[in-house]
Design a protein around this motif. Structure first.
Motif, short mmCIF file in Angstrom:
data_model
loop_
_atom_site.label_atom_id
_atom_site.label_comp_id
_atom_site.label_asym_id
_atom_site.label_seq_id
_atom_site.Cartn_x
_atom_site.Cartn_y
_atom_site.Cartn_z
N TRP A 49 0.41 -1.52 18.50
CA TRP A 49 1.19 -0.74 17.56
C TRP A 49 0.26 0.32 17.00
CZ3 TRP A 49 6.33 -1.56 15.78
CH2 TRP A 49 6.98 -2.63 16.41
N GLY A 50 0.54 1.57 17.32
CA GLY A 50 -0.38 2.63 16.94
C GLY A 50 -1.68 2.45 17.72
N PRO A 51 -2.73 3.14 17.30
CA PRO A 51 -3.96 3.11 18.07
C PRO A 51 -4.83 1.87 17.86
CG PRO A 51 -4.21 4.56 16.20
CD PRO A 51 -2.77 4.12 16.21
N SER A 52 -4.54 1.04 16.81
CA SER A 52 -5.51 -0.02 16.51
C SER A 52 -4.94 -1.34 16.01
CB SER A 52 -6.53 0.50 15.50
OG SER A 52 -5.88 0.83 14.29
N GLY A 75 0.13 -9.77 13.37
CA GLY A 75 -0.91 -9.22 14.21
C GLY A 75 -2.19 -8.99 13.45
N PHE A 76 -3.07 -8.20 14.06
CA PHE A 76 -4.37 -7.95 13.44
C PHE A 76 -4.93 -6.62 13.94
CE2 PHE A 76 -5.50 -9.84 17.45
CZ PHE A 76 -6.67 -9.19 17.84
N SER A 77 -5.92 -6.14 13.20
CA SER A 77 -6.67 -4.97 13.62
C SER A 77 -8.14 -5.22 13.30
CB SER A 77 -6.19 -3.73 12.88
OG SER A 77 -6.92 -2.59 13.32
N PRO A 78 -9.00 -5.14 14.31
CA PRO A 78 -10.43 -5.36 14.08
C PRO A 78 -11.09 -4.10 13.51
CG PRO A 78 -10.04 -5.01 16.41
CD PRO A 78 -8.70 -4.98 15.73
N ALA A 82 -13.74 -4.96 8.12
CA ALA A 82 -13.18 -6.32 8.12
C ALA A 82 -11.99 -6.36 9.07
CB ALA A 82 -12.72 -6.71 6.71
N HIS A 83 -11.66 -7.56 9.51
CA HIS A 83 -10.43 -7.74 10.28
C HIS A 83 -9.26 -7.66 9.30
CE1 HIS A 83 -12.42 -9.05 13.95
NE2 HIS A 83 -13.16 -9.87 13.23
#
Length: 144
Positions: A49-52, A75-78, A82-83
């Motif tokens: 979803w989106g770039p990250s 979901g998550f984004s690294p 921080a995550h």
């Protein structure tokens, strides 16, 4: 009212290619571990979803104002600092679970974890399940 156009939408990029580019190596290792955990807990394949943001499942929302759209269920984004872990939509009180999670910071619909060693991954799994159950009560969650 027409569907609103969210800035964050599914892309054609694969989660695998995104995760392969995560830096530094420790962050990449942890991002891969989160991917495995989210796949196991949700039963959904990841979608960017989106770039990250690596998302699992989706839901369609419609507010009383008439605004509506689609968004990732969890979901998550690294991120560099921080995550960011997304537990949508953030309306339920998960204080009991969060008190057992470990070191984290809380945002409106996400939590921030510096490193996975700071938290209990079994409690994170419980939190993801609780978040999906709460979300599904409001808006049905489905694979994308």
């Amino acid at each position: 009212m027409p569907r609103s156009q969210n800035k964050t939408t599914p892309t054609d990029q694969t989660a695998e290619s995104f995760l392969a580019g995560v830096q530094p190596p420790r962050k990449a290792e942890e991002a891969h571990a989160l991917d495995v955990l989210f796949r196991e807990v949700t039963g959904f394949e990841p979608v960017m979803w989106g770039p990250s943001i690596v998302g699992y499942g989706r839901y369609h929302y419609r507010y009383a104002s008439g605004r509506e759209g689609d968004f990732l269920a969890t979901g998550f984004s690294p991120r560099k600092a921080a995550h960011s872990i997304y537990i949508m939509p953030g309306y339920a009180d998960f204080g009991g679970i969060l008190s057992r999670l470990g070191k984290h910071k809380l945002g409106k619909s996400c939590l921030y974890v510096n490193k996975l060693a700071d938290i209990d991954l079994d409690v994170l799994s419980e939190l993801i399940r609780a978040g999906l159950k709460d979300l599904d009560r409001l808006w049905p969650v489905a694979p994308i």
